[in-house]
Design an enzyme around this catalytic site. Structure first.
Site, PDB file in Angstrom:
ATOM      1  N   SER A  55      -3.044  -7.771   2.651  1.00 34.32           N
ATOM      2  CA  SER A  55      -3.426  -7.614   4.064  1.00 34.32           C
ATOM      3  C   SER A  55      -3.887  -8.945   4.635  1.00 34.32           C
ATOM      4  O   SER A  55      -3.575  -9.286   5.778  1.00 34.32           O
ATOM      5  CB  SER A  55      -4.551  -6.588   4.199  1.00 34.32           C
ATOM      6  OG  SER A  55      -4.115  -5.333   3.792  1.00 34.32           O
TER       7      SER A  55
ATOM      8  N   LYS B 111     -18.122  -6.104   8.013  1.00 40.36           N
ATOM      9  CA  LYS B 111     -16.892  -6.872   8.211  1.00 40.36           C
ATOM     10  C   LYS B 111     -16.445  -6.758   9.658  1.00 40.36           C
ATOM     11  O   LYS B 111     -16.684  -5.741  10.298  1.00 40.36           O
ATOM     12  CB  LYS B 111     -15.777  -6.323   7.311  1.00 40.36           C
ATOM     13  CG  LYS B 111     -15.797  -6.910   5.919  1.00 40.36           C
ATOM     14  CD  LYS B 111     -14.483  -6.591   5.244  1.00 40.36           C
ATOM     15  CE  LYS B 111     -14.432  -7.136   3.831  1.00 40.36           C
ATOM     16  NZ  LYS B 111     -13.213  -6.729   3.136  1.00 40.36           N
TER      17      LYS B 111
ATOM     18  N   HIS C 167       0.844  -1.204   0.000  1.00 43.13           N
ATOM     19  CA  HIS C 167       0.000   0.000   0.000  1.00 43.13           C
ATOM     20  C   HIS C 167       0.880   1.256   0.000  1.00 43.13           C
ATOM     21  O   HIS C 167       0.630   2.208  -0.730  1.00 43.13           O
ATOM     22  CB  HIS C 167      -0.902   0.040   1.247  1.00 43.13           C
ATOM     23  CG  HIS C 167      -1.965  -1.017   1.275  1.00 43.13           C
ATOM     24  ND1 HIS C 167      -2.171  -1.839   2.357  1.00 43.13           N
ATOM     25  CD2 HIS C 167      -2.897  -1.379   0.356  1.00 43.13           C
ATOM     26  CE1 HIS C 167      -3.188  -2.650   2.114  1.00 43.13           C
ATOM     27  NE2 HIS C 167      -3.638  -2.408   0.901  1.00 43.13           N
TER      28      HIS C 167
ATOM     29  N   ARG D 257      -1.437  -6.208  -8.524  1.00 37.94           N
ATOM     30  CA  ARG D 257      -0.184  -6.912  -8.232  1.00 37.94           C
ATOM     31  C   ARG D 257       0.085  -8.002  -9.243  1.00 37.94           C
ATOM     32  O   ARG D 257       1.217  -8.255  -9.624  1.00 37.94           O
ATOM     33  CB  ARG D 257      -0.252  -7.550  -6.832  1.00 37.94           C
ATOM     34  CG  ARG D 257      -0.300  -6.555  -5.702  1.00 37.94           C
ATOM     35  CD  ARG D 257      -0.802  -7.192  -4.438  1.00 37.94           C
ATOM     36  NE  ARG D 257      -2.184  -7.657  -4.621  1.00 37.94           N
ATOM     37  CZ  ARG D 257      -2.978  -8.025  -3.641  1.00 37.94           C
ATOM     38  NH1 ARG D 257      -2.543  -8.035  -2.408  1.00 37.94           N
ATOM     39  NH2 ARG D 257      -4.215  -8.407  -3.869  1.00 37.94           N
TER      40      ARG D 257
END
Ligand code: PNS
Length: 185
Positions: free
Chosen positions: A130, A43, A19, A92
């Site tokens: 993450s 969440k 990040h 990515r």
């Protein structure tokens, strides 16, 4: 002169070196970059929104044109509210592409004025997420090269709250001193 403001939305639970790499790249091409943490009540994150915000603020303190905010609801609506014209997202690997493309096209459908800009983090972070950082930390693996030192410390504290008060961690201070007990006579 046209100034381009972008938002970089995400969960950042926790923020990683990937990040940070993307924030640094984004700060060079946009005049203003808002790192926007999604407040998602559905969440159950490892870090609270306030904790994530604190970590991101510390990580980005060196960038004059980067700020950290939180939002809920639609990303496109938040972008319009803060007058951003672009959404920054990282890709990515090919595996990210499908989801990111779907999201970018949906966002374009919802708000045609908003452009999504994809950037690639440095190769060395191409496997860092993450979710994996949380998993490795929870299972006791080393996450030192994957997250900034501050985030590493916070992760260790989450896994073992006693560390919060351990010696050698002046940032968090020590455990409050107990009052000396009166000696029983
Ligand atoms: O870092 P993440 O978890 O991959 O980020 C996903 C995020 C926050 C960018 C995405 O879930 C999002 O934009 N959520 C806000 C709600 C929304 O706008 N949904 C429609 C997206 S097409």
């Amino acid at each position: 002169m046209i100034r381009v403001k972008a938002i970089y939305p995400g969960s950042f639970d926790p923020p990683t070196n990937g990040h940070l790499d993307l924030i640094e790249r984004g700060s060079k091409i946009f005049d203003e970059l808002v790192v926007a943490i999604l407040r998602n009540p559905e969440k159950s994150p490892l870090f609270s929104v306030a904790e994530r915000r604190n970590m991101l603020e510390a990580m980005t303190a060196g960038f004059d044109n980067v700020s950290v905010e939180t939002f809920d609801g639609l990303t496109v609506e938040y972008a319009m509210k803060v007058e951003a014209s672009a959404v920054l997202r990282g890709i990515r690997a090919i595996s990210d592409y499908e989801y990111e493309l779907q999201m970018a096209l949906m966002n374009r459908k919802l708000q045609p004025k908003l452009e999504t800009v994809f950037m690639m983090p440095a190769e060395k972070y191409s496997y860092v997420s993450s979710r994996l950082v949380r998993e490795v930390a929870q299972l006791g693996g080393s996450i030192d090269c994957l997250v900034p030192p501050l985030v590493g410390q916070k992760l260790r504290e989450k896994m073992d709250p006693a560390l919060k008060f351990a010696d050698g961690n002046p940032a968090e201070g020590r455990a409050p001193k107990r009052k000396a007990r009166k000696k029983k006579s």
